[in-house]
Structures are given as structure tokens and as C-alpha cells.
Design a protein around this motif. Structure first.
Motif, PDB file in Angstrom:
ATOM      1  N   ILE A   1       8.367  -7.904   0.207  1.00  0.00           N
ATOM      2  CA  ILE A   1       8.983  -6.912  -0.683  1.00  0.00           C
ATOM      3  C   ILE A   1       8.893  -5.506  -0.092  1.00  0.00           C
ATOM      4  CG2 ILE A   1       8.750  -5.744  -2.921  1.00  0.00           C
ATOM      5  CD1 ILE A   1       9.422  -8.276  -3.918  1.00  0.00           C
ATOM      6  N   LEU A   2       7.689  -5.128   0.363  1.00  0.00           N
ATOM      7  CA  LEU A   2       7.536  -3.762   0.884  1.00  0.00           C
ATOM      8  C   LEU A   2       8.300  -3.574   2.190  1.00  0.00           C
ATOM      9  CD1 LEU A   2       3.857  -2.700   0.058  1.00  0.00           C
ATOM     10  CD2 LEU A   2       5.956  -2.332  -1.232  1.00  0.00           C
ATOM     11  N   ASP A   3       8.268  -4.571   3.076  1.00  0.00           N
ATOM     12  CA  ASP A   3       9.047  -4.477   4.316  1.00  0.00           C
ATOM     13  C   ASP A   3      10.520  -4.212   3.986  1.00  0.00           C
ATOM     14  OD1 ASP A   3       6.800  -4.959   5.774  1.00  0.00           O
ATOM     15  OD2 ASP A   3       7.355  -6.978   6.452  1.00  0.00           O
ATOM     16  N   SER A   4      11.043  -4.973   3.025  1.00  0.00           N
ATOM     17  CA  SER A   4      12.465  -4.843   2.694  1.00  0.00           C
ATOM     18  C   SER A   4      12.767  -3.522   2.006  1.00  0.00           C
ATOM     19  CB  SER A   4      12.911  -5.973   1.761  1.00  0.00           C
ATOM     20  OG  SER A   4      12.414  -7.195   2.226  1.00  0.00           O
ATOM     21  N   LEU A   5      11.918  -3.165   1.038  1.00  0.00           N
ATOM     22  CA  LEU A   5      12.156  -1.901   0.323  1.00  0.00           C
ATOM     23  C   LEU A   5      12.089  -0.719   1.274  1.00  0.00           C
ATOM     24  CD1 LEU A   5      10.252  -2.087  -3.063  1.00  0.00           C
ATOM     25  CD2 LEU A   5      12.717  -2.042  -2.667  1.00  0.00           C
ATOM     26  N   ASN A   6      11.163  -0.786   2.236  1.00  0.00           N
ATOM     27  CA  ASN A   6      11.025   0.315   3.183  1.00  0.00           C
ATOM     28  C   ASN A   6      12.323   0.517   3.956  1.00  0.00           C
ATOM     29  OD1 ASN A   6       9.615   2.342   4.704  1.00  0.00           O
ATOM     30  ND2 ASN A   6       9.591   0.879   6.396  1.00  0.00           N
ATOM     31  N   ARG A   7      12.941  -0.610   4.346  1.00  0.00           N
ATOM     32  CA  ARG A   7      14.216  -0.476   5.060  1.00  0.00           C
ATOM     33  C   ARG A   7      15.269   0.151   4.158  1.00  0.00           C
ATOM     34  NH1 ARG A   7      12.657  -5.404   7.306  1.00  0.00           N
ATOM     35  NH2 ARG A   7      13.868  -6.544   5.747  1.00  0.00           N
ATOM     36  N   VAL A   8      15.315  -0.274   2.913  1.00  0.00           N
ATOM     37  CA  VAL A   8      16.300   0.272   1.976  1.00  0.00           C
ATOM     38  C   VAL A   8      16.084   1.775   1.778  1.00  0.00           C
ATOM     39  CG1 VAL A   8      17.099   0.248  -0.431  1.00  0.00           C
ATOM     40  CG2 VAL A   8      16.585  -1.905   0.729  1.00  0.00           C
ATOM     41  N   VAL A   9      14.826   2.158   1.550  1.00  0.00           N
ATOM     42  CA  VAL A   9      14.546   3.575   1.277  1.00  0.00           C
ATOM     43  C   VAL A   9      14.813   4.427   2.523  1.00  0.00           C
ATOM     44  CG1 VAL A   9      12.782   5.251   0.597  1.00  0.00           C
ATOM     45  CG2 VAL A   9      12.892   3.040  -0.546  1.00  0.00           C
ATOM     46  N   SER A  10      14.375   3.952   3.704  1.00  0.00           N
ATOM     47  CA  SER A  10      14.586   4.733   4.930  1.00  0.00           C
ATOM     48  C   SER A  10      16.062   4.989   5.163  1.00  0.00           C
ATOM     49  CB  SER A  10      14.075   3.993   6.168  1.00  0.00           C
ATOM     50  OG  SER A  10      12.786   3.539   5.978  1.00  0.00           O
TER      51      SER A  10
END
Lengths: 109, 340
Positions: B187-196
Motif C-alpha cells: 500500500i505505501l509503495d503504491s501510494l508513494n508513487r501516486v503522491v510523488s
């Protein structure tokens, strides 16, 4: 409380010595000065010896500076952080991506 | 205009009566006249002009220099009149904006609504209070197909309306994750990509994400620069800090987050929070984490929702208490297997 910014520049090097508090009110002036400096100088240091308080807006400023320094392939580091200020960098994991030298133990009264 | 004319007649009568009698009651009527004029958007220079005309009617042979001085005064008042009109327009605009922000805040509440999952294994309580109109904190629950419970608490750095937009984005990203992919690291790996990719410079998100496996009673967790969370162990009656290393979301897109896990025993209580410790004032008061934990410990016999409500009531009662930052608290208590 205000933020006082002392700035000293040489050919390829610039240092900002900060004293006071970094918050939503003082961050914009810091951001202006710091980003200009990182843009122009190969090596930039920010001395936080006399910074007693910083909130998340301050983090935002240093992250912007970090991103710019990477784009420009310039060096950017923070020095002499008070323990409570360092704590912010530690919690947010930024201590792993921003170079930080010398953390001062104990709190500034 | 006709109303101005009749008002003018009134004004003239008032003025002449006052000059004759110096009666203070008439001054009160003058005040009423000025209030009325404000309501009718009559500008200051018009009022001076009304006064000048009235004076000329009452004293037809007014001294030439006095007449001149009134013309001078009327000119002088014109910019006041313009400034006043501008002020009125701004006031109306402000009222409009305020109501729009109110609508946006309502919409945010609707958009970000998340319901607390019901499960026999754990009892969950949550409360989130914004310091300002729009909340910069965010929490979200997911229940996967097997009934395991995912929980996220997040703090968007950069407040107000931009933060609200950012949160909606995170919420929709999380909703789009398939229901069998709710492990914290993923979840965090994916969200980080979305937010970046989608957030402008200067806005960042801290998030703590946990997954409670209701079959094995393992709690998996990962943190993106969020403050540590806690488990009150039933056996020792002590709080244990749970923290995983990890960078804020949105700083570097290629970060891999660390995932840890711990066993949750009967009567253990998990505390997730955002209490604004990303501010670190030495003096002055903000909510102390220790204080929050102590209150929770004293009231752990209550159910989870009662515990979180109690914590907020406690702080509301403090006289010097003012929320410096948005504050969110989630409590999850493993039920004893007998109490089902």
C-alpha cells in the motif's frame, strides 16, 4: 518570534545561519533565500544551531531545497540541529535522504 | 433617487430643528438617517452634498467661502465613497467564499467518509477533530475478502484546501486497490508513487498503515514518516512503541517501505494517532503523547469508541486547550474470545 537569516557567500559555497523559529510565517523568506542559494552555489550549508522551533512548513522548505540540489547536482546539508528539531527529521525519515551533520544534545532554553 | 429626495427633505427638517433647539433627541435621528443611508448604499460624498443643499435651503445667503469649502469637502469625500463601495463588494465576496468553503468542507466529509468495520475479533473506535474548517488528517478502513482489517492514519503537511484535494486523491487511490492487496508495504509503495507523481512541491503526507489479520492475530504495519504508534500490552500493562522506518510519501518515488509485524494477544490495545508531534515547540503547550496514552490506559476497560470519545472530552475540558493541529485517534482492542 522571528527568524533571523545571516548569509555568507563565497565563490562556490554559501552558508545560511538561522536563528529563531521556522514556521508558516517565517518559512517563505527562508525558502526564497535558500532556493536562490542552492540554485547558484555548488555547496550550501544551513546552520540550525540557534533554531529552537520548527514546524512541518520548515520540512517542506528543506525538501524543496533537497530536490533542487539534486536537479542541479549541488551539495546541500544541514548542520548543528537541536535535538527536538532533529526529531522531526528522524520521524519523517528525512534524515536518511538529507545530509545532516552534528546534532546538539539537550534543548536550547 | 426619489427616496433620496424625500430623505433629503427629512434631513433638512432634522438639521433645521437641531440648529434651532440643539435637542439631543434629534442627534439620535441623525444616527438613524446615517444607518439608513448605509443600507441604501449612499456614499459619504452624497451625504455631505445633502447636508450642503439643506444648509443652502435653510440659509439662502450662505457665505461664499462656506459654499466653496463644501464643494472642496465633497471632492475630498469622493475617494472615501469609492473605497466604501469597494469594501461593500469585498464583503459580499467574502460571504460568498465562506459559504463555498463550507460547501467544500461538507463535500470533503462526504468524500472521505469511511465506516468502521465490524468484526468479532477486534473492537474499533475512532475520532478525528480538525483544528480548522478543513481537516488535514485522514483515516481510512478497509476490510478484505477474508475479513481482515486495514487501517490508515495520515497527516497531510500543507493545510487547508490543497491538503483536502490531496487527501481525496489518496482516498481514491486506496479505494482502487484490489481487496486482496492490502498489505502495508504494498500500500505505501503504491501510494508513494501516486503522491510523488501528482502532488506539487511543498506538500507531503505522513501515513501509518496497519493490517490486522483476524485469523492469526498478527498486526502488520508500515510507516511513511509517521509518528510511532503504540500497543498497550495486556500482560505487562505497559505501552510498547511500534514504528517502522520509512520516508514521507511524495519525496522520492522509488522508496521501498519496511513492513513489520507483531502478535496481538487477548486484551491488547492498539493506538494509532496523529497528534501534531510533527511540530516540536520546546515551550508552550500542545497535546502531549504521554498524556493521551495515560488517559487511554486509565480507561481501557471501556469499549474502544468510548475510550476515544473520553480522550477528546478530557482535552476539551482543559482551559488553556486549543487544538494546534488536527488530531486523529484510532483505538483497536482485541476482544477476548469468551466475550463474543
Amino acid at each position: 518570534m522571528n527568524l533571523h537569516i545571516d548569509d555568507h557567500q563565497e565563490d562556490n559555497y554559501g552558508i545560511l545561519k538561522l536563528s529563531g523559529e521556522i514556521d508558516a510565517y517565517t518559512a517563505p523568506q527562508l525558502k526564497d533565500k535558500l532556493l536562490t542559494l542552492v540554485e547558484e552555489k555548488e555547496s550550501v550549508e544551513v546552520d540550525l544551531t540557534k533554531v529552537s522551533y520548527m514546524d512541518s512548513t520548515g520540512l517542506g522548505v528543506f525538501i524543496s531545497a533537497l530536490k533542487l540540489s539534486k536537479e542541479k547536482d549541488h551539495n546541500f546539508k544541514l548542520t548543528n540541529l537541536q535535538e527536538n528539531v532533529y526529531r522531526l527529521f528522524n520521524i519523517t525519515g528525512l534524515n536518511e535522504v538529507i545530509s545532516i551533520e552534528n546534532t546538539i544534545k539537550g534543548e536550547l532554553s | 433617487m426619489s427616496s433620496l429626495r424625500s430623505d433629503m427633505q427629512d434631513y433638512k427638517d432634522l438639521l433645521s430643528k437641531y440648529l434651532e433647539t440643539k435637542d439631543e433627541a434629534i442627534l439620535y435621528q441623525a444616527e438613524q438617517f446615517s444607518k439608513q443611508s448605509i443600507q441604501q448604499n449612499i456614499s459619504p460624498d452624497e451625504i455631505v452634498n445633502v447636508h450642503y443643499q439643506a444648509l443652502k435651503d435653510i440659509y439662502p445667503d450662505l457665505h461664499e467661502q462656506i459654499e466653496g469649502s463644501f464643494k472642496f469637502l465633497i471632492e475630498t469625500m469622493i475617494s472615501y465613497g469609492l473605497a466604501y463601495q469597494e469594501h461593500q463588494v469585498l464583503r459580499e465576496k467574502q460571504i460568498e467564499l465562506k459559504s463555498e468553503i463550507g460547501v467544500a468542507a461538507n463535500m470533503q466529509n462526504t468524500l472521505l467518509k469511511t465506516s468502521v468495520p465490524k468484526t468479532h475479533a477486534i473492537d474499533i473506535g475512532v475520532k478525528s477533530v480538525p483544528a480548522r474548517e478543513m481537516n488535514g488528517d485522514y483515516h481510512h478502513f478497509i476490510k478484505d475478502e477474508q475479513g481482515n482489517v486495514g487501517v490508515a492514519v495520515a497527516d497531510v503537511i500543507g493545510k487547508g484546501i490543497p491538503a483536502a484535494f490531496c487527501m481525496s486523491m489518496i482516498k481514491f487511490a486506496m479505494e482502487s486497490f484490489s481487496e486482496n492487496q492490502i498489505y502495508p508495504q504494498w500500500i505505501l509503495d503504491s501510494l508513494n508513487r501516486v503522491v510523488s507523481r501528482n502532488v506539487e512541491q511543498g506538500m507531503f503526507v505522513t501515513m501509518f498503515y496497519g493490517l490486522y489479520d483476524v485469523y492469526t492475530h498478527q498486526f502488520y504495519y508500515a510507516s511513511a514518516g509517521h509518528e510511532p504508534c503504540f500497543i498497550l500490552r495486556n500482560e505487562t500493562r505497559e505501552f510498547e512503541e511500534i514504528d517502522a522506518k520509512g520516508l514521507l510519501l511524495g519525496v522520492e518515488s522509488a522508496v521501498k517501505y519496511e513492513q513489520l509485524n507483531t502478535s496481538i494477544h487477548e486484551g491488547d490495545l492498539i493506538v494509532l494517532l496523529t497528534d501534531g508531534v510533527t511540530e516540536c515547540r520546546v515551550d508552550g503547550r500542545f497535546i502531549e503523547q504521554e498524556e493521551v496514552l495515560n488517559i487511554i490506559k486509565e480507561h481501557e476497560h471501556l469499549n474502544s469508541q468510548e475510550i476515544v470519545e473520553y480522550v477528546f472530552k478530557y482535552f476539551e475540558r482543559l482551559q488553556d486547550f486549543q487544538l494546534r493541529d488536527d488530531f486523529t485517534l484510532v483505538v483497536m482492542k482485541r476482544n477476548s474470545s469468551l466475550s463474543v
